[in-house]
Design a protein around this motif. Structure first.
Motif, PDB file in Angstrom:
ATOM      1  N   ASN A  92       0.822  -1.207   0.000  1.00  0.00           N
ATOM      2  CA  ASN A  92       0.000   0.000   0.000  1.00  0.00           C
ATOM      3  C   ASN A  92       0.858   1.260   0.000  1.00  0.00           C
ATOM      4  OD1 ASN A  92      -2.531  -1.302   0.007  1.00  0.00           O
ATOM      5  ND2 ASN A  92      -2.400  -1.638   2.220  1.00  0.00           N
ATOM      6  N   TYR A  93       1.970   1.234   0.721  1.00  0.00           N
ATOM      7  CA  TYR A  93       2.841   2.403   0.769  1.00  0.00           C
ATOM      8  C   TYR A  93       3.581   2.598  -0.551  1.00  0.00           C
ATOM      9  CZ  TYR A  93       1.989   2.595   5.792  1.00  0.00           C
ATOM     10  OH  TYR A  93       1.382   2.694   7.027  1.00  0.00           O
ATOM     11  N   VAL A  94       3.968   1.516  -1.179  1.00  0.00           N
ATOM     12  CA  VAL A  94       4.608   1.618  -2.497  1.00  0.00           C
ATOM     13  C   VAL A  94       3.633   2.178  -3.520  1.00  0.00           C
ATOM     14  CG1 VAL A  94       5.672   0.303  -4.355  1.00  0.00           C
ATOM     15  CG2 VAL A  94       6.224  -0.241  -1.977  1.00  0.00           C
ATOM     16  N   ARG A  95       2.416   1.723  -3.461  1.00  0.00           N
ATOM     17  CA  ARG A  95       1.392   2.239  -4.368  1.00  0.00           C
ATOM     18  C   ARG A  95       1.088   3.704  -4.075  1.00  0.00           C
ATOM     19  NH1 ARG A  95      -4.820   0.242  -3.808  1.00  0.00           N
ATOM     20  NH2 ARG A  95      -5.793   1.909  -5.043  1.00  0.00           N
ATOM     21  N   LEU A  96       1.088   4.054  -2.805  1.00  0.00           N
ATOM     22  CA  LEU A  96       0.798   5.440  -2.432  1.00  0.00           C
ATOM     23  C   LEU A  96       1.906   6.383  -2.892  1.00  0.00           C
ATOM     24  CD1 LEU A  96      -1.126   7.344  -0.901  1.00  0.00           C
ATOM     25  CD2 LEU A  96       0.144   6.833   1.186  1.00  0.00           C
ATOM     26  N   ALA A  97       3.148   5.921  -2.856  1.00  0.00           N
ATOM     27  CA  ALA A  97       4.265   6.773  -3.264  1.00  0.00           C
ATOM     28  C   ALA A  97       4.210   7.121  -4.740  1.00  0.00           C
ATOM     29  CB  ALA A  97       5.589   6.077  -2.942  1.00  0.00           C
ATOM     30  N   SER A  98       3.593   6.266  -5.544  1.00  0.00           N
ATOM     31  CA  SER A  98       3.490   6.536  -6.981  1.00  0.00           C
ATOM     32  C   SER A  98       2.122   7.093  -7.378  1.00  0.00           C
ATOM     33  CB  SER A  98       3.757   5.243  -7.769  1.00  0.00           C
ATOM     34  OG  SER A  98       2.831   4.229  -7.398  1.00  0.00           O
ATOM     35  N   ASP A  99       1.276   7.387  -6.410  1.00  0.00           N
ATOM     36  CA  ASP A  99      -0.060   7.906  -6.704  1.00  0.00           C
ATOM     37  C   ASP A  99       0.022   9.426  -6.889  1.00  0.00           C
ATOM     38  OD1 ASP A  99      -2.711   8.458  -6.981  1.00  0.00           O
ATOM     39  OD2 ASP A  99      -3.357   7.456  -5.143  1.00  0.00           O
ATOM     40  N   PRO A 100      -0.351   9.965  -8.066  1.00  0.00           N
ATOM     41  CA  PRO A 100      -0.268  11.419  -8.260  1.00  0.00           C
ATOM     42  C   PRO A 100      -1.257  12.190  -7.398  1.00  0.00           C
ATOM     43  CG  PRO A 100      -1.343  10.371 -10.136  1.00  0.00           C
ATOM     44  CD  PRO A 100      -0.825   9.272  -9.274  1.00  0.00           C
ATOM     45  N   ASP A 101      -2.348  11.537  -6.961  1.00  0.00           N
ATOM     46  CA  ASP A 101      -3.329  12.231  -6.128  1.00  0.00           C
ATOM     47  C   ASP A 101      -2.751  12.598  -4.767  1.00  0.00           C
ATOM     48  OD1 ASP A 101      -5.216  12.099  -8.102  1.00  0.00           O
ATOM     49  OD2 ASP A 101      -6.175  10.276  -7.316  1.00  0.00           O
ATOM     50  N   LEU A 102      -1.769  11.836  -4.288  1.00  0.00           N
ATOM     51  CA  LEU A 102      -1.165  12.153  -3.002  1.00  0.00           C
ATOM     52  C   LEU A 102      -0.429  13.486  -3.056  1.00  0.00           C
ATOM     53  CD1 LEU A 102      -0.413  11.362  -0.097  1.00  0.00           C
ATOM     54  CD2 LEU A 102       1.602  10.204  -1.037  1.00  0.00           C
ATOM     55  N   LEU A 288      -8.908  12.728   0.439  1.00  0.00           N
ATOM     56  CA  LEU A 288      -8.341  11.583  -0.278  1.00  0.00           C
ATOM     57  C   LEU A 288      -8.535  10.305   0.524  1.00  0.00           C
ATOM     58  CD1 LEU A 288      -6.673  10.519  -2.702  1.00  0.00           C
ATOM     59  CD2 LEU A 288      -4.611  11.055  -1.377  1.00  0.00           C
ATOM     60  N   PHE A 289      -8.340  10.386   1.833  1.00  0.00           N
ATOM     61  CA  PHE A 289      -8.594   9.228   2.704  1.00  0.00           C
ATOM     62  C   PHE A 289     -10.059   8.818   2.644  1.00  0.00           C
ATOM     63  CE2 PHE A 289     -10.456   8.216   6.848  1.00  0.00           C
ATOM     64  CZ  PHE A 289      -9.902   6.981   7.084  1.00  0.00           C
ATOM     65  N   TYR A 290     -10.959   9.790   2.707  1.00  0.00           N
ATOM     66  CA  TYR A 290     -12.394   9.491   2.637  1.00  0.00           C
ATOM     67  C   TYR A 290     -12.757   8.857   1.299  1.00  0.00           C
ATOM     68  CZ  TYR A 290     -17.291  10.579   1.610  1.00  0.00           C
ATOM     69  OH  TYR A 290     -18.601  10.512   1.210  1.00  0.00           O
ATOM     70  N   ASN A 291     -12.194   9.344   0.234  1.00  0.00           N
ATOM     71  CA  ASN A 291     -12.508   8.830  -1.091  1.00  0.00           C
ATOM     72  C   ASN A 291     -12.072   7.367  -1.240  1.00  0.00           C
ATOM     73  OD1 ASN A 291     -13.422   9.179  -3.838  1.00  0.00           O
ATOM     74  ND2 ASN A 291     -11.276   9.227  -4.450  1.00  0.00           N
ATOM     75  N   GLU A 292     -10.893   7.049  -0.707  1.00  0.00           N
ATOM     76  CA  GLU A 292     -10.391   5.678  -0.832  1.00  0.00           C
ATOM     77  C   GLU A 292     -11.094   4.733   0.141  1.00  0.00           C
ATOM     78  OE1 GLU A 292      -8.408   4.601  -3.080  1.00  0.00           O
ATOM     79  OE2 GLU A 292      -7.882   6.547  -3.955  1.00  0.00           O
ATOM     80  N   ALA A 293     -11.430   5.201   1.319  1.00  0.00           N
ATOM     81  CA  ALA A 293     -11.982   4.311   2.341  1.00  0.00           C
ATOM     82  C   ALA A 293     -13.467   4.050   2.143  1.00  0.00           C
ATOM     83  CB  ALA A 293     -11.742   4.903   3.734  1.00  0.00           C
ATOM     84  N   PHE A 294     -14.237   5.077   1.809  1.00  0.00           N
ATOM     85  CA  PHE A 294     -15.684   4.941   1.815  1.00  0.00           C
ATOM     86  C   PHE A 294     -16.318   4.967   0.429  1.00  0.00           C
ATOM     87  CE2 PHE A 294     -14.428   6.845   5.871  1.00  0.00           C
ATOM     88  CZ  PHE A 294     -14.961   5.922   6.748  1.00  0.00           C
ATOM     89  N   LEU A 295     -15.648   5.508  -0.570  1.00  0.00           N
ATOM     90  CA  LEU A 295     -16.194   5.515  -1.913  1.00  0.00           C
ATOM     91  C   LEU A 295     -15.639   4.361  -2.755  1.00  0.00           C
ATOM     92  CD1 LEU A 295     -16.228   9.354  -2.732  1.00  0.00           C
ATOM     93  CD2 LEU A 295     -18.018   7.931  -1.722  1.00  0.00           C
TER      94      LEU A 295
END
Length: 331
Positions: A92-102, A288-295
């Motif tokens: 998850n952290y590797v994916r997050l590091a390459s996520d442009p939304d972060l 961004l957390f809300y979008n990934e967790a609940f949507l």
């Protein structure tokens, strides 16, 4: 016949009855006892403070520390659509590091926090004006400034949505009077973040004014009188007396404002809405957390975002406490 004085004198070796009784009492009781170190009385009440603090500590562990530990564990897992966890390590952290939304969310959060911090100098000026001798209706003005801070964010957002409306909003109507065609503030990328930041600055201004007004009361009036006798102008007094001695309160307000800035969600969500075309470019870290967790129902990835938010807020707060030694003046 001459009378002989038989009263005891110094050096006769005779003791008065009071002195003799004192010596006998001392012989019975023994030498005086020494008081415990520090003057504190030692007893068997050492557990009472623990019993009083225990309910609070239980609440801190249950509602703060344990959720952090649990979220940290979830960040190394992947959740299915109907529940269930699978250990994925640091995926998850590797994916997050390459996520442009972060990166977009971090920049938006920093911009919002920076604009809201601009309200602190404004609050210093307003608090100084409200603390001037002879100022009337001071309590009324402070309540008036503080009301937006205690109001519900949803109610505040609904009022400002009418102001920022691109078709019949008050702001565009006022700009139209001077020949300026205002944009759709809450649905245009770039303008939407500025609009949210302005509302955030407006709502946080009252809290800063109250805290800084309390800090101004702790500054001795003799300092202003001495500065006035030395010929200092009001601006010079504000710059050389008020600002340095108000820095502890400014530091406190700065820390709270930064933490609240990184928690931006409810105001953004209520002001822009979920289907807004500009929400992707304006989203904050918490959104961004809300979008990934609940949507998107990707709770493991959302937990990794939550841990990143925790680390960023902790690092920024630690940096503030380290830097405050250089500019905060404690009288």
């Amino acid at each position: 016949m001459t009378s002989v004085d038989r009263s005891p004198r110094a050096g006769d070796g005779l003791a008065s009855p009071a002195r003799g009784s004192t010596r006998r009492a001392a012989a019975r009781t023994g030498p005086p006892r020494k008081a415990p170190a520090g003057g504190a009385r030692r007893g068997h009440d050492g557990w009472w403070p623990v019993l009083f603090v225990l309910p609070t500590m239980f609440g801190v562990v249950l509602f703060y520390l344990w959720p952090i530990v649990q979220t940290g564990w979830f960040s190394f897992t992947e959740w299915g659509a109907f529940g269930g966890q699978t250990w994925v390590g640091t995926e998850n952290y590797v994916r997050l590091a390459s996520d442009p939304d972060l990166g977009t969310a971090i920049v938006n959060t920093l911009v919002y926090t920076g604009i809201v911090l601009l309200g602190i100098p404004i609050a210093m000026v307003v608090a100084s004006l409200l603390s001037r001798p002879g100022m009337r209706f001071t309590a009324f003005y402070r309540v008036l400034y503080f009301m937006p801070y205690v109001a519900m964010p949803t109610a505040v957002a609904m009022v400002w949505r009418l102001i920022f409306n691109g078709d019949f909003g008050v702001l565009n109507w006022a700009l139209g009077l001077v020949g300026v065609d205002g944009p759709a503030w809450t649905s245009t990328p770039g303008f939407a973040l500025v609009a949210v930041s302005i509302v955030g600055l407006w709502t946080s201004l009252g809290f800063a004014i109250i805290i800084l007004s309390a800090g101004l009361k702790n500054i001795p009036s003799e300092l202003f009188e001495a500065a006035s006798l030395d010929g200092a102008s009001p601006w010079r007094q504000f710059r050389s007396v008020t600002v340095p001695l108000l820095t502890p309160s400014v530091f406190f307000v700065t820390v709270i404002t930064v933490i609240n800035g990184f928690q931006l969600f409810d105001l953004l969500y209520a002001l822009m809405g979920q289907g807004n075309p500009a929400i992707q470019e304006t989203q904050s870290l918490v959104y961004l957390f809300y979008n990934e967790a609940f949507l998107r129902n990707d709770k493991g990835f959302a937990a990794a975002i939550a841990m990143v938010i925790l680390l960023i807020v902790g690092a920024v707060t630690l940096l503030q406490f380290r830097m405050q030694r250089r500019w905060v003046t404690y009288a």
